[in-house]
Design an enzyme around this catalytic site. Structure first.
Site, short mmCIF file in Angstrom:
data_model
loop_
_atom_site.label_atom_id
_atom_site.label_comp_id
_atom_site.label_asym_id
_atom_site.label_seq_id
_atom_site.Cartn_x
_atom_site.Cartn_y
_atom_site.Cartn_z
CE LYS A 26 -3.83 5.03 0.92
NZ LYS A 26 -3.51 3.93 1.85
CG ASP A 40 -2.10 0.92 1.08
OD1 ASP A 40 -2.26 1.52 0.00
OD2 ASP A 40 -2.86 1.06 2.06
O1 C5P Z 1 -8.20 -1.48 10.97
P1 C5P Z 1 -8.97 -1.27 9.72
O2 C5P Z 1 -9.77 -2.49 9.27
O3 C5P Z 1 -9.79 -0.02 9.72
O4 C5P Z 1 -7.81 -1.09 8.63
C1 C5P Z 1 -8.10 -0.81 7.29
C2 C5P Z 1 -6.84 -0.67 6.50
O5 C5P Z 1 -7.19 -0.16 5.21
C3 C5P Z 1 -5.84 0.31 7.06
O6 C5P Z 1 -4.53 -0.18 6.70
C4 C5P Z 1 -6.14 1.60 6.36
O7 C5P Z 1 -5.01 2.42 6.24
C5 C5P Z 1 -6.58 1.10 5.02
N1 C5P Z 1 -7.47 2.02 4.31
C6 C5P Z 1 -8.69 2.45 4.80
N2 C5P Z 1 -9.50 3.28 4.07
C7 C5P Z 1 -9.12 3.68 2.86
C8 C5P Z 1 -7.91 3.25 2.34
C9 C5P Z 1 -7.10 2.41 3.09
O8 C5P Z 1 -9.07 2.10 5.89
N3 C5P Z 1 -9.93 4.43 2.17
#
Ligand code: C5P
Length: 231
Positions: free
Chosen positions: A61, A59
């Site tokens: 980005k 990731d």
């Molecule tokens: O802990 P959680 O399930 O919220 O983690 C979601 C993961 O997805 C994290 O690594 C976060 O940075 C990533 N993410 C997100 N929303 C986005 C893009 C990436 O939660 N729009």
């Protein structure tokens, strides 16, 4: 083993990430590595996980001038990974597609609009779009640029499938098993609903990593995904 669950290894240290991945070995085949761990050696973790047959979502980005993104994508493809994120601006995505060249494994995913942005922030930055309209504009541009898929919220997946078809990957964060803490995520769906709404993969972090029993948490999500896919 179902391979639609991607567990985010959002932990502070490389050793913690490797310990969590090892613990989840029998239940999870995809792991997401992010900016927190890249300065500490996450690309080496990716290589070690892939050597064991796991898949990695890198990731990064990426967002820079096109030539730099092209070269960075080439370096990441050479180092090895399965998914790589790029910010969804047309020239940047085209550069990443060039950089990936004919790498057979790496799929490029467009980060459409960060979920931390709302309409007022986009106006402040000079955009004439709402966040939702910009997501769909960028999906269209990502497909034109030759990207393999996008990161979007599960709540946008149904319309994305309706407007743009099935021939691209949808990967959705913002996924919470029923009953687990929502935390800072605002627009959430359960893993089963995300799949029914059109997702190919779901990214789950804290509900697995912070569970008392991460393996049981991952297996419950796998069961929910399998059930959604069987209907
Ligand atoms: O802990 P959680 O399930 O919220 O983690 C979601 C993961 O997805 C994290 O690594 C976060 O940075 C990533 N993410 C997100 N929303 C986005 C893009 C990436 O939660 N729009």
């Amino acid at each position: 083993m179902d391979s639609r669950l991607i567990v985010a290894l959002d932990v502070p240290r490389i050793a913690d990430a490797e310990a969590l991945a090892a613990r989840l070995d029998g239940a999870v085949s995809w792991f997401k590595l992010g900016l927190q761990l890249f300065p500490l050696g996450a690309m080496d973790v990716s290589a070690r996980l892939r050597a064991k047959g796991k898949k990695t979502f890198l990731d990064w980005k990426l967002h820079d001038i096109p030539k730099t993104v092209e070269r960075a994508t080439r370096s990441i493809a050479e180092a090895g990974g399965d998914f790589l994120t790029i910010h969804a601006e047309p020239d940047i995505m085209r550069a990443a597609v060039q950089g990936k060249a004919d790498d057979p494994d790496l799929k490029l995913l467009a980060v459409t609009v960060l979920t931390s942005y709302d309409d007022a922030m986009l106006t402040e930055m000079g955009y004439a779009y709402t966040a939702r309209d910009l997501v769909f504009r960028r999906i269209e541009q990502a497909l034109e640029a030759g990207m393999d898929g996008m990161i979007i919220s599960p709540l946008e997946a149904t319309e994305a499938r309706k407007r743009f078809g099935d021939d691209f990957l949808i990967v959705t964060p913002g996924v919470r098993p029923a009953g687990s803490a929502v935390g800072d995520q605002k627009r959430v769906a359960t893993p089963g609903d995300a799949m029914r709404m059109g997702a190919d993969y779901v990214v789950v972090g804290r509900p697995v990593a912070e569970a008392a029993d991460p393996v049981a948490a991952a297996n419950a999500i796998n069961a929910e995904i399998a059930e959604a896919l069987s209907n």
